[in-house]
Design a protein around this motif. Sequence first.
Motif, PDB file in Angstrom:
ATOM      1  N   PRO A   1       1.956  10.489 -11.414  1.00 39.89           N
ATOM      2  CA  PRO A   1       0.812  10.349 -10.509  1.00 39.89           C
ATOM      3  C   PRO A   1      -0.515  10.473 -11.252  1.00 39.89           C
ATOM      4  O   PRO A   1      -0.614  11.175 -12.259  1.00 39.89           O
ATOM      5  CB  PRO A   1       1.007  11.506  -9.529  1.00 39.89           C
ATOM      6  CG  PRO A   1       1.848  12.502 -10.258  1.00 39.89           C
ATOM      7  CD  PRO A   1       2.713  11.732 -11.183  1.00 39.89           C
ATOM      8  N   ASN A   2      -1.526   9.770 -10.720  1.00 38.90           N
ATOM      9  CA  ASN A   2      -2.875   9.879 -11.277  1.00 38.90           C
ATOM     10  C   ASN A   2      -3.832  10.600 -10.321  1.00 38.90           C
ATOM     11  O   ASN A   2      -5.032  10.632 -10.544  1.00 38.90           O
ATOM     12  CB  ASN A   2      -3.432   8.494 -11.647  1.00 38.90           C
ATOM     13  CG  ASN A   2      -3.392   7.513 -10.481  1.00 38.90           C
ATOM     14  OD1 ASN A   2      -3.649   7.882  -9.335  1.00 38.90           O
ATOM     15  ND2 ASN A   2      -3.063   6.251 -10.767  1.00 38.90           N
ATOM     16  N   ARG A   3      -3.266  11.163  -9.233  1.00 37.50           N
ATOM     17  CA  ARG A   3      -4.060  11.939  -8.261  1.00 37.50           C
ATOM     18  C   ARG A   3      -3.289  13.180  -7.846  1.00 37.50           C
ATOM     19  O   ARG A   3      -2.055  13.169  -7.788  1.00 37.50           O
ATOM     20  CB  ARG A   3      -4.369  11.116  -7.021  1.00 37.50           C
ATOM     21  CG  ARG A   3      -5.056   9.806  -7.331  1.00 37.50           C
ATOM     22  CD  ARG A   3      -5.914   9.365  -6.211  1.00 37.50           C
ATOM     23  NE  ARG A   3      -6.516   8.074  -6.531  1.00 37.50           N
ATOM     24  CZ  ARG A   3      -7.404   7.467  -5.777  1.00 37.50           C
ATOM     25  NH1 ARG A   3      -7.783   8.037  -4.650  1.00 37.50           N
ATOM     26  NH2 ARG A   3      -7.910   6.299  -6.134  1.00 37.50           N
ATOM     27  N   SER A   4      -4.014  14.211  -7.504  1.00 37.92           N
ATOM     28  CA  SER A   4      -3.381  15.478  -7.135  1.00 37.92           C
ATOM     29  C   SER A   4      -2.614  15.384  -5.819  1.00 37.92           C
ATOM     30  O   SER A   4      -1.683  16.154  -5.571  1.00 37.92           O
ATOM     31  CB  SER A   4      -4.430  16.586  -7.041  1.00 37.92           C
ATOM     32  OG  SER A   4      -5.429  16.252  -6.073  1.00 37.92           O
ATOM     33  N   CYS A   5      -3.008  14.423  -4.941  1.00 35.98           N
ATOM     34  CA  CYS A   5      -2.336  14.293  -3.639  1.00 35.98           C
ATOM     35  C   CYS A   5      -0.955  13.672  -3.759  1.00 35.98           C
ATOM     36  O   CYS A   5      -0.149  13.734  -2.826  1.00 35.98           O
ATOM     37  CB  CYS A   5      -3.200  13.461  -2.687  1.00 35.98           C
ATOM     38  SG  CYS A   5      -3.480  11.765  -3.260  1.00 35.98           S
ATOM     39  N   ALA A   6      -0.664  13.028  -4.892  1.00 33.22           N
ATOM     40  CA  ALA A   6       0.596  12.297  -5.057  1.00 33.22           C
ATOM     41  C   ALA A   6       1.618  13.170  -5.782  1.00 33.22           C
ATOM     42  O   ALA A   6       1.352  13.648  -6.885  1.00 33.22           O
ATOM     43  CB  ALA A   6       0.353  11.010  -5.832  1.00 33.22           C
ATOM     44  N   PRO A   7       2.787  13.379  -5.211  1.00 36.30           N
ATOM     45  CA  PRO A   7       3.810  14.206  -5.871  1.00 36.30           C
ATOM     46  C   PRO A   7       4.464  13.464  -7.032  1.00 36.30           C
ATOM     47  O   PRO A   7       4.521  12.232  -7.047  1.00 36.30           O
ATOM     48  CB  PRO A   7       4.820  14.461  -4.745  1.00 36.30           C
ATOM     49  CG  PRO A   7       4.679  13.289  -3.828  1.00 36.30           C
ATOM     50  CD  PRO A   7       3.232  12.883  -3.897  1.00 36.30           C
TER      51      PRO A   7
ATOM     52  N   ALA B   1       0.023   9.836   1.028  1.00 35.40           N
ATOM     53  CA  ALA B   1       0.730  10.242  -0.192  1.00 35.40           C
ATOM     54  C   ALA B   1       1.205  11.683  -0.117  1.00 35.40           C
ATOM     55  O   ALA B   1       2.183  12.056  -0.791  1.00 35.40           O
ATOM     56  CB  ALA B   1      -0.180  10.051  -1.405  1.00 35.40           C
ATOM     57  N   ALA B   2       0.560  12.496   0.705  1.00 38.19           N
ATOM     58  CA  ALA B   2       0.948  13.902   0.850  1.00 38.19           C
ATOM     59  C   ALA B   2       2.079  14.102   1.849  1.00 38.19           C
ATOM     60  O   ALA B   2       2.609  15.210   1.980  1.00 38.19           O
ATOM     61  CB  ALA B   2      -0.271  14.723   1.270  1.00 38.19           C
TER      62      ALA B   2
ATOM     63  N   TYR C   1       5.441   6.817  -0.691  1.00 40.88           N
ATOM     64  CA  TYR C   1       5.048   6.496  -2.064  1.00 40.88           C
ATOM     65  C   TYR C   1       3.901   5.485  -2.041  1.00 40.88           C
ATOM     66  O   TYR C   1       4.039   4.407  -1.471  1.00 40.88           O
ATOM     67  CB  TYR C   1       6.253   5.939  -2.819  1.00 40.88           C
ATOM     68  CG  TYR C   1       5.958   5.263  -4.133  1.00 40.88           C
ATOM     69  CD1 TYR C   1       5.221   5.907  -5.126  1.00 40.88           C
ATOM     70  CD2 TYR C   1       6.445   3.980  -4.404  1.00 40.88           C
ATOM     71  CE1 TYR C   1       4.952   5.280  -6.337  1.00 40.88           C
ATOM     72  CE2 TYR C   1       6.205   3.353  -5.611  1.00 40.88           C
ATOM     73  CZ  TYR C   1       5.450   4.010  -6.582  1.00 40.88           C
ATOM     74  OH  TYR C   1       5.194   3.388  -7.779  1.00 40.88           O
ATOM     75  N   VAL C   2       2.770   5.866  -2.616  1.00 41.31           N
ATOM     76  CA  VAL C   2       1.594   4.991  -2.713  1.00 41.31           C
ATOM     77  C   VAL C   2       1.491   4.523  -4.165  1.00 41.31           C
ATOM     78  O   VAL C   2       1.038   5.282  -5.041  1.00 41.31           O
ATOM     79  CB  VAL C   2       0.315   5.733  -2.280  1.00 41.31           C
ATOM     80  CG1 VAL C   2      -0.900   4.815  -2.390  1.00 41.31           C
ATOM     81  CG2 VAL C   2       0.452   6.270  -0.858  1.00 41.31           C
ATOM     82  N   PRO C   3       1.916   3.296  -4.477  1.00 37.99           N
ATOM     83  CA  PRO C   3       1.991   2.848  -5.878  1.00 37.99           C
ATOM     84  C   PRO C   3       0.675   2.947  -6.642  1.00 37.99           C
ATOM     85  O   PRO C   3       0.683   3.214  -7.847  1.00 37.99           O
ATOM     86  CB  PRO C   3       2.435   1.380  -5.743  1.00 37.99           C
ATOM     87  CG  PRO C   3       3.078   1.272  -4.409  1.00 37.99           C
ATOM     88  CD  PRO C   3       2.388   2.261  -3.533  1.00 37.99           C
TER      89      PRO C   3
ATOM     90  N   ASP D   1       0.832  -1.206   0.000  1.00 36.83           N
ATOM     91  CA  ASP D   1       0.000   0.000   0.000  1.00 36.83           C
ATOM     92  C   ASP D   1       0.866   1.256   0.000  1.00 36.83           C
ATOM     93  O   ASP D   1       0.524   2.259  -0.639  1.00 36.83           O
ATOM     94  CB  ASP D   1      -0.911   0.011   1.238  1.00 36.83           C
ATOM     95  CG  ASP D   1      -1.840  -1.183   1.271  1.00 36.83           C
ATOM     96  OD1 ASP D   1      -2.606  -1.359   0.308  1.00 36.83           O
ATOM     97  OD2 ASP D   1      -1.784  -1.951   2.257  1.00 36.83           O
ATOM     98  N   ILE D   2       1.972   1.203   0.746  1.00 36.93           N
ATOM     99  CA  ILE D   2       2.858   2.369   0.893  1.00 36.93           C
ATOM    100  C   ILE D   2       4.306   1.882   0.906  1.00 36.93           C
ATOM    101  O   ILE D   2       4.606   0.821   1.462  1.00 36.93           O
ATOM    102  CB  ILE D   2       2.586   3.129   2.216  1.00 36.93           C
ATOM    103  CG1 ILE D   2       1.130   3.589   2.310  1.00 36.93           C
ATOM    104  CG2 ILE D   2       3.525   4.315   2.379  1.00 36.93           C
ATOM    105  CD1 ILE D   2       0.753   4.164   3.678  1.00 36.93           C
TER     106      ILE D   2
END
Length: 585
Positions: A187-193, A161-162, A167-169, A125-126
Amino acid sequence: MRFAMCFPDVYEIGMSHLGIQILYDLLNAREDVYCERVYSPWMDLDEVMRKKQILLFALESQDPIKDFDFLGITIQYEMCYTNILQVLDLSGIPMLAADRGEDDPIVIGGGPCAYNPEPLADFFDIFYIGEGETVYDALMDAYKANKAAGGSREQFLEMAAAIPGLYVPAFYDVAYNEDGTIASFGPNRSCAPAVIDKQVVTDLSSVRYPEKPLVPFIKVTQDRVVLEIQRGCIRGCRFCQAGMVYRPNRERELDYLKEHADKMLNATGHDEISLSSLSSSDYSELEALTDYLIQTCENRKVNISLPSLRIDAFSLDVMSKVQDVRKSSLTFAPEAGSQRMRDVINKGLTEEVILKGAADAFAGGWNRVKLYFMLGLPTETEEDIAGIADLANKVAKTFYEIPKGERPGNGRVDVVASTSFFVPKPFTPFQWVRQCTDEEFVAKQKFLSAKMKEQINHKSMRYNWHEFELTKLEGIFARGDRRLGKVLMAAYRNGCIFDSWSEFFNYEGWMKAFEDCHVDYTFYVHRERPLDEILPWDFINAGVTKEFLKREYQRAREGVVTPNCRQGCSGCGCRVYEGGVCYEA
């Protein structure tokens, strides 16, 4: 919050790992966290647990791991990957992260192999990138806040992820070119750098360190107090991942180490203390620390272990004070037999220094020497390989040049030369190079074996070597990508676990897994990568820049040595951690 800390190997190995002890102590220092331990069950217990449907449980409470909030797994070595699947399977936790529900633990991975987490991306998960003392508190606080707010598993992962270094794969997508190389990763989400920054402890003397480390019930491989004196390394060997990703070099203060040595010896009753670092000789207060420990440990009847020392006059003097010379052997790690090859890998050792160290050792009473080398290094020639046998012979010759009546021991020397096969690793200047094929490895090994037998002092020399099959798999997963997840699963289904234990290594099971999954393993090992290729780990900022690694790769091909950090800054990039100034500088 319940946290299960896992080392995916047997208890005897896992209890010897310092990182687990540090994190165990760190998490249990919180009033709201109860951290326990779990290890891989040995093959006989694995069979019993499956037969009787016993779920894997924590060592302290015997509660099932699946009932915990977190399962943290340290990933030290590529050949423990299937053991991770064993732990998940026996725990009743879905092996694929995508299949886990609200009641399943959050599975976190950390350790050196997390610097290329992609082959394991499907199962975690992380991933925690960096040193554990930095953001675990922030992660626990986020979990607690999410629970209090009635948040979901996915909402917690978005919070995680923030947090820097996490790192959240699942929040990243990969696209591939027709030739199998990576076309894009992001990234596919705004929360992921877009970039995950490695987390680093800036002041090692201001963070917790275990004062009452756990004492094992049975004898383990490293049954002693471990005192970490510094992190990082100034040397810059081009094959060494640890020397790159653990930069910058940071020392613990002398008083801090004295205090913790006393507390740990008092709390445990261990009869040995080991000074831990990548290069103990480079610790600036080593003489003062060893003098203190010698005085303290002599009264307690405690032995002192000094691994990772460079063989120079000072180190030999220290070792002669703390070791029983008659029982111990000295270890040199020239890594390569010829000076040309040592310059390519930036080892920073000349033959003169090596032979002087051997001469000083023999004069100090040692007559057993171990020499460690690598076969298959970039640009290696037969002349470089022959240099290994020649150097071993010269070490033995150095001993026999001592007058007969003055030679230590029984008047004979025992020189053991061991070779492992080179594996290119992420975040090293050699991350782009091809790894040798099976046939090339075998040919190099046979050539060296013959050369060893030709030496004048061959009766005083022994040659040990590693098997190439394990090296090949290590190389595949060291630089692999997400597409290897299905191979790992297939290999596990084929019975591949405890692969680093020779009695259980199932090479045929691995080869069948690649075949059944239609994955060409040669793509990952036997291919030179262009410098502009997107690598699976490029999204991680490990401190050293890609530009620096490229420069070092070019210097390696030219055989040019780069000075170590104390001789002058080479601009590796780790200086960004402290206002533009490297700690060493």
